[in-house]
Scaffold this active site. Structure first.
Site, PDB file in Angstrom:
ATOM      1  N   LYS A 128       0.863  -1.193   0.000  1.00  0.00           N
ATOM      2  CA  LYS A 128       0.000   0.000   0.000  1.00  0.00           C
ATOM      3  C   LYS A 128       0.887   1.226   0.000  1.00  0.00           C
ATOM      4  O   LYS A 128       2.036   1.171   0.431  1.00  0.00           O
ATOM      5  CB  LYS A 128      -0.862   0.016   1.265  1.00  0.00           C
ATOM      6  CG  LYS A 128      -2.078   0.904   1.173  1.00  0.00           C
ATOM      7  CD  LYS A 128      -3.206   0.197   0.454  1.00  0.00           C
ATOM      8  CE  LYS A 128      -4.404   1.076   0.245  1.00  0.00           C
ATOM      9  NZ  LYS A 128      -5.584   0.276  -0.145  1.00  0.00           N
ATOM     10  N   ASP A 168      -7.065   4.388  -4.389  1.00  0.00           N
ATOM     11  CA  ASP A 168      -7.710   4.269  -3.074  1.00  0.00           C
ATOM     12  C   ASP A 168      -8.311   5.657  -2.807  1.00  0.00           C
ATOM     13  O   ASP A 168      -8.551   6.403  -3.772  1.00  0.00           O
ATOM     14  CB  ASP A 168      -6.685   3.856  -1.989  1.00  0.00           C
ATOM     15  CG  ASP A 168      -7.343   3.381  -0.695  1.00  0.00           C
ATOM     16  OD1 ASP A 168      -7.753   2.206  -0.617  1.00  0.00           O
ATOM     17  OD2 ASP A 168      -7.470   4.195   0.254  1.00  0.00           O
ATOM     18  N   THR A 212     -15.068  -2.721  -6.724  1.00  0.00           N
ATOM     19  CA  THR A 212     -15.087  -2.821  -5.262  1.00  0.00           C
ATOM     20  C   THR A 212     -16.520  -2.742  -4.743  1.00  0.00           C
ATOM     21  O   THR A 212     -16.961  -3.581  -3.942  1.00  0.00           O
ATOM     22  CB  THR A 212     -14.222  -1.723  -4.627  1.00  0.00           C
ATOM     23  OG1 THR A 212     -12.953  -1.712  -5.266  1.00  0.00           O
ATOM     24  CG2 THR A 212     -14.052  -1.954  -3.140  1.00  0.00           C
ATOM     25  N   SER A 379      -8.357  -5.875 -10.201  1.00  0.00           N
ATOM     26  CA  SER A 379      -7.028  -5.374 -10.570  1.00  0.00           C
ATOM     27  C   SER A 379      -6.147  -6.523 -11.060  1.00  0.00           C
ATOM     28  O   SER A 379      -5.391  -6.382 -12.019  1.00  0.00           O
ATOM     29  CB  SER A 379      -6.343  -4.716  -9.361  1.00  0.00           C
ATOM     30  OG  SER A 379      -6.777  -3.391  -9.193  1.00  0.00           O
TER      31      SER A 379
HETATM   32  P1  NDP Z   1     -12.912   7.966  -2.679  1.00  0.00           P
HETATM   33  O1  NDP Z   1     -11.843   8.970  -2.497  1.00  0.00           O
HETATM   34  O2  NDP Z   1     -13.470   7.731  -4.021  1.00  0.00           O
HETATM   35  O3  NDP Z   1     -14.155   8.311  -1.719  1.00  0.00           O
HETATM   36  C1  NDP Z   1     -13.975   8.410  -0.345  1.00  0.00           C
HETATM   37  C2  NDP Z   1     -15.300   8.757   0.293  1.00  0.00           C
HETATM   38  O4  NDP Z   1     -15.180   8.594   1.701  1.00  0.00           O
HETATM   39  C3  NDP Z   1     -15.708  10.194   0.064  1.00  0.00           C
HETATM   40  O5  NDP Z   1     -17.108  10.285   0.075  1.00  0.00           O
HETATM   41  C4  NDP Z   1     -15.109  10.903   1.278  1.00  0.00           C
HETATM   42  O6  NDP Z   1     -15.767  12.103   1.628  1.00  0.00           O
HETATM   43  C5  NDP Z   1     -15.293   9.862   2.357  1.00  0.00           C
HETATM   44  N1  NDP Z   1     -14.211  10.008   3.344  1.00  0.00           N
HETATM   45  C6  NDP Z   1     -12.888   9.854   3.119  1.00  0.00           C
HETATM   46  N2  NDP Z   1     -12.172  10.104   4.227  1.00  0.00           N
HETATM   47  C7  NDP Z   1     -13.072  10.403   5.173  1.00  0.00           C
HETATM   48  C8  NDP Z   1     -12.954  10.758   6.531  1.00  0.00           C
HETATM   49  N3  NDP Z   1     -11.764  10.841   7.143  1.00  0.00           N
HETATM   50  N4  NDP Z   1     -14.105  10.999   7.196  1.00  0.00           N
HETATM   51  C9  NDP Z   1     -15.312  10.918   6.575  1.00  0.00           C
HETATM   52  N5  NDP Z   1     -15.473  10.589   5.282  1.00  0.00           N
HETATM   53  C10 NDP Z   1     -14.372  10.340   4.593  1.00  0.00           C
HETATM   54  O7  NDP Z   1     -12.326   6.605  -2.059  1.00  0.00           O
HETATM   55  P2  NDP Z   1     -12.797   5.110  -2.299  1.00  0.00           P
HETATM   56  O8  NDP Z   1     -14.270   5.054  -2.499  1.00  0.00           O
HETATM   57  O9  NDP Z   1     -11.910   4.510  -3.316  1.00  0.00           O
HETATM   58  O10 NDP Z   1     -12.423   4.437  -0.900  1.00  0.00           O
HETATM   59  C11 NDP Z   1     -13.330   4.338   0.183  1.00  0.00           C
HETATM   60  C12 NDP Z   1     -12.885   3.238   1.123  1.00  0.00           C
HETATM   61  O11 NDP Z   1     -12.850   1.983   0.421  1.00  0.00           O
HETATM   62  C13 NDP Z   1     -11.490   3.385   1.725  1.00  0.00           C
HETATM   63  O12 NDP Z   1     -11.477   2.824   3.010  1.00  0.00           O
HETATM   64  C14 NDP Z   1     -10.621   2.535   0.803  1.00  0.00           C
HETATM   65  O13 NDP Z   1      -9.440   2.113   1.446  1.00  0.00           O
HETATM   66  C15 NDP Z   1     -11.568   1.383   0.554  1.00  0.00           C
HETATM   67  N6  NDP Z   1     -11.316   0.564  -0.622  1.00  0.00           N
HETATM   68  C16 NDP Z   1     -11.195   1.125  -1.862  1.00  0.00           C
HETATM   69  C17 NDP Z   1     -10.996   0.326  -2.962  1.00  0.00           C
HETATM   70  C18 NDP Z   1     -10.946   0.871  -4.336  1.00  0.00           C
HETATM   71  O14 NDP Z   1     -10.838   0.077  -5.273  1.00  0.00           O
HETATM   72  N7  NDP Z   1     -11.057   2.173  -4.552  1.00  0.00           N
HETATM   73  C19 NDP Z   1     -10.829  -1.135  -2.814  1.00  0.00           C
HETATM   74  C20 NDP Z   1     -11.054  -1.627  -1.478  1.00  0.00           C
HETATM   75  C21 NDP Z   1     -11.264  -0.788  -0.443  1.00  0.00           C
HETATM   76  P3  NDP Z   1     -15.083  13.520   1.263  1.00  0.00           P
HETATM   77  O15 NDP Z   1     -15.156  13.631  -0.220  1.00  0.00           O
HETATM   78  O16 NDP Z   1     -15.908  14.521   1.989  1.00  0.00           O
HETATM   79  O17 NDP Z   1     -13.675  13.432   1.775  1.00  0.00           O
HETATM   80  O1  2IT Z   2      -7.905  -1.436  -0.576  1.00  0.00           O
HETATM   81  C1  2IT Z   2      -7.868  -1.937  -1.716  1.00  0.00           C
HETATM   82  O2  2IT Z   2      -8.017  -3.143  -1.900  1.00  0.00           O
HETATM   83  C2  2IT Z   2      -7.653  -1.042  -2.858  1.00  0.00           C
HETATM   84  N1  2IT Z   2      -7.570   0.173  -2.666  1.00  0.00           N
HETATM   85  C3  2IT Z   2      -7.514  -1.599  -4.248  1.00  0.00           C
HETATM   86  C4  2IT Z   2      -6.132  -2.133  -4.465  1.00  0.00           C
HETATM   87  C5  2IT Z   2      -5.815  -2.558  -5.878  1.00  0.00           C
HETATM   88  O3  2IT Z   2      -4.624  -2.849  -6.085  1.00  0.00           O
HETATM   89  O4  2IT Z   2      -6.688  -2.623  -6.736  1.00  0.00           O
END
Ligand code: NDP
Ligand code: 2IT
Length: 447
Positions: A128, A168, A212, A379
């Protein structure tokens, strides 16, 4: 759950070696507790100090990221890449750009990724990275300059057979495009497999954007089926309104459920008719506006500022924003309001206290390692397509994703049963993933 006495010193060592990194401690503790029932059955792992080795990253990279804003002012951020474990394949995991990023966050995410990736059954190790850079309010050109500076250092550490980053929080297809462009320029190689989450016209894969969130909804569908239920007529609440949240909502609707609320870091919206996804996508993906715009457009929706989305009653909860967003207080509220299934779209959004409350109340709880593994699994499918210079259709890719999520669900359930904890997806996920990584490490000699 107590930690097995043969593992107690492992936790003490992690605390001593990684002071102040509380999220990392939390992630390690959960795994140590979960795998404790497996210690007696597999003494060879403890003899070979497998878990102590897994808790120490293979390589940790920290670097300076200088960049210039539109006014010519210079900023310095910190970049990270945690190359945690490569027993099963090249390091694989996302990059997070958020001001809260520090060593403890990157380590917790990298550690979790080892187990998540193992659960997919695909050949990917765990890693990561990210930066404490805050993308909010930055212009497109500032984002590009930051990504170029970040990659100028990162490029010497990654490669399709070494380490393959993706997105992420704060890193989506726009950022991956700028990162890939800079990698290509510096290395003079069109090495598609070095990053995943790429745009479809330059080596990206169908369904990676959706994967995801879709995967999390598929996982919920499996959890419901295991209880003889389905999504029909069920209401759901999803936190966040980013990549994971949007596509968890989309698939939930396709499967017959109705998502009535979602959030961002300042508040949440409620739309009892079900979230209008086309509008939500336009606000978040095209216009890049705040969520409050939704309630300004939809007359029956309301925006609630400064409160938790978990106040909204639901049958199914999919926390999909960030770590530790459901504490004991929110868990109690969800249980009181009749929620029976919780699946983590985000990484570690539920505190240990809240997980315990859900399990004690008979709420089916799907941990992120399992429930959000669809992103990284797709991925790995992107890497497969890049390696063979092929591209699959949306339908075929989606079928693969669904099959992978079903496989993960079965692996978790069967493992939990085998170890005498039926229905405990946390134990099932951790033990199934741990034994797979451990067996690979034993086979590879002292690594
Ligand atoms: P994005 O940046 O697309 O979206 C994040 C969302 O979460 C936004 O709505 C944001 O609100 C909110 N958010 C982020 N940080 C905070 C915080 N500290 N407090 C409150 N709200 C928060 O990210 P993703 O959707 O990609 O990721 C979301 C989660 O999913 C994370 O935990 C990530 O690690 C996990 N994840 C992502 C994957 C992926 O493929 N993208 C795969 C597996 C897990 P705001 O815009 O107001 O900050
Ligand atoms: O938390 C996660 O699994 C991700 N942000 C996606 C990682 C990836 O390599 O697709």
């Amino acid at each position: 759950m107590p930690i097995h006495e043969r593992l107690e010193n492992v936790y003490a060592e992690v605390l001593a070696r990684n002071p102040g990194e509380v999220e990392f401690h939390q992630a390690v503790r959960e795994v140590l507790e979960s795998i404790s029932p497996a210690v007696g059955k597999h003494p060879q792992y403890a003899d070979a100090k497998i878990i102590s080795r897994i808790c120490e990253p293979e390589r940790q990279i920290i670097f300076r990221v200088p960049w210039e804003d539109d006014n010519g002012e210079i900023h310095i951020n910190r970049g990270f890449r945690m190359e945690f474990n490569s027993a099963l394949g090249p390091y694989k995991g996302g990059l997070r750009f958020h001001p809260s990023v520090y060593l403890g966050i990157v380590k917790f995410l990298g550690f979790e990724q080892i187990f998540k990736n193992a659960l997919t059954g695909l050949p990917i190790g765990g890693g990561k990275g990210g930066s404490d850079f805050d993308p909010k309010g930055k212009s497109d050109r500032e984002i590009m300059r930051f990504c170029q500076s970040f990659m100028t250092e990162l490029q010497r550490h990654i490669g399709e057979y070494t380490d393959v980053p993706a997105g992420d929080i704060g890193v989506g297809s726009r950022e991956i495009g700028y990162l890939f462009g800079q990698y290509k320029r510096i290395t003079n190689r069109y090495e598609s497999g070095v990053l995943t989450g790429k745009g479809l016209i330059y080596g990206g894969a169908q369904v990676r954007t959706e994967a995801t969130g879709y995967g999390t909804a598929y996982f919920v569908n499996e959890m419901l089926a295991a209880r003889g239920e389905d999504f029909a007529g069920k209401t759901a609440v999803v936190s966040g309104s980013g990549n994971v949240a949007i596509y968890a909502i989309e698939k939930t609707h396709q499967l017959g459920g109705r998502v009535v609320a979602c959030s961002d870091s300042t508040g949440y919206i409620v739309d009892e008719k079900g979230i209008d996804l086309e509008l939500l996508k336009d606000i978040k993906e095209v216009r890049r506006e705040r969520l409050s715009s939704y309630a300004e457009t939809v007359s029956n929706a309301r925006y609630v500022e400064g409160a938790q989305v978990w106040d909204v009653p639901c049958d199914v909860a999919m926390p999909s924003a960030t770590q530790n967003e459901i504490t004991g207080k929110e868990a109690e509220r969800l249980i009181r309001n009749g929620c029976t299934v919780v699946a983590e779209g985000a990484n570690m959004p539920t505190t240990p206290e809240a997980v315990q409350l859900f399990q004690d109340a008979g709420v089916a709880f799907g941990p992120g390692k399992a429930a959000n593994a669809g992103g990284v699994a797709t991925s790995a499918l992107e890497m497969q397509q890049n390696a063979s210079r092929d591209s699959w259709t949306f339908e075929y890719s989606e079928d693969r994703l669904e099959e992978i999520m079903r496989g993960i669900h079965t692996r978790c359930r069967e493992t939990a049963e085998e170890y005498g904890m039926p229905g405990n997806y946390v134990a099932g996920a951790n033990i199934a993933a741990y034994t797979r990584v451990a067996d690979a490490m034993l086979s590879l000699g002292l690594i």
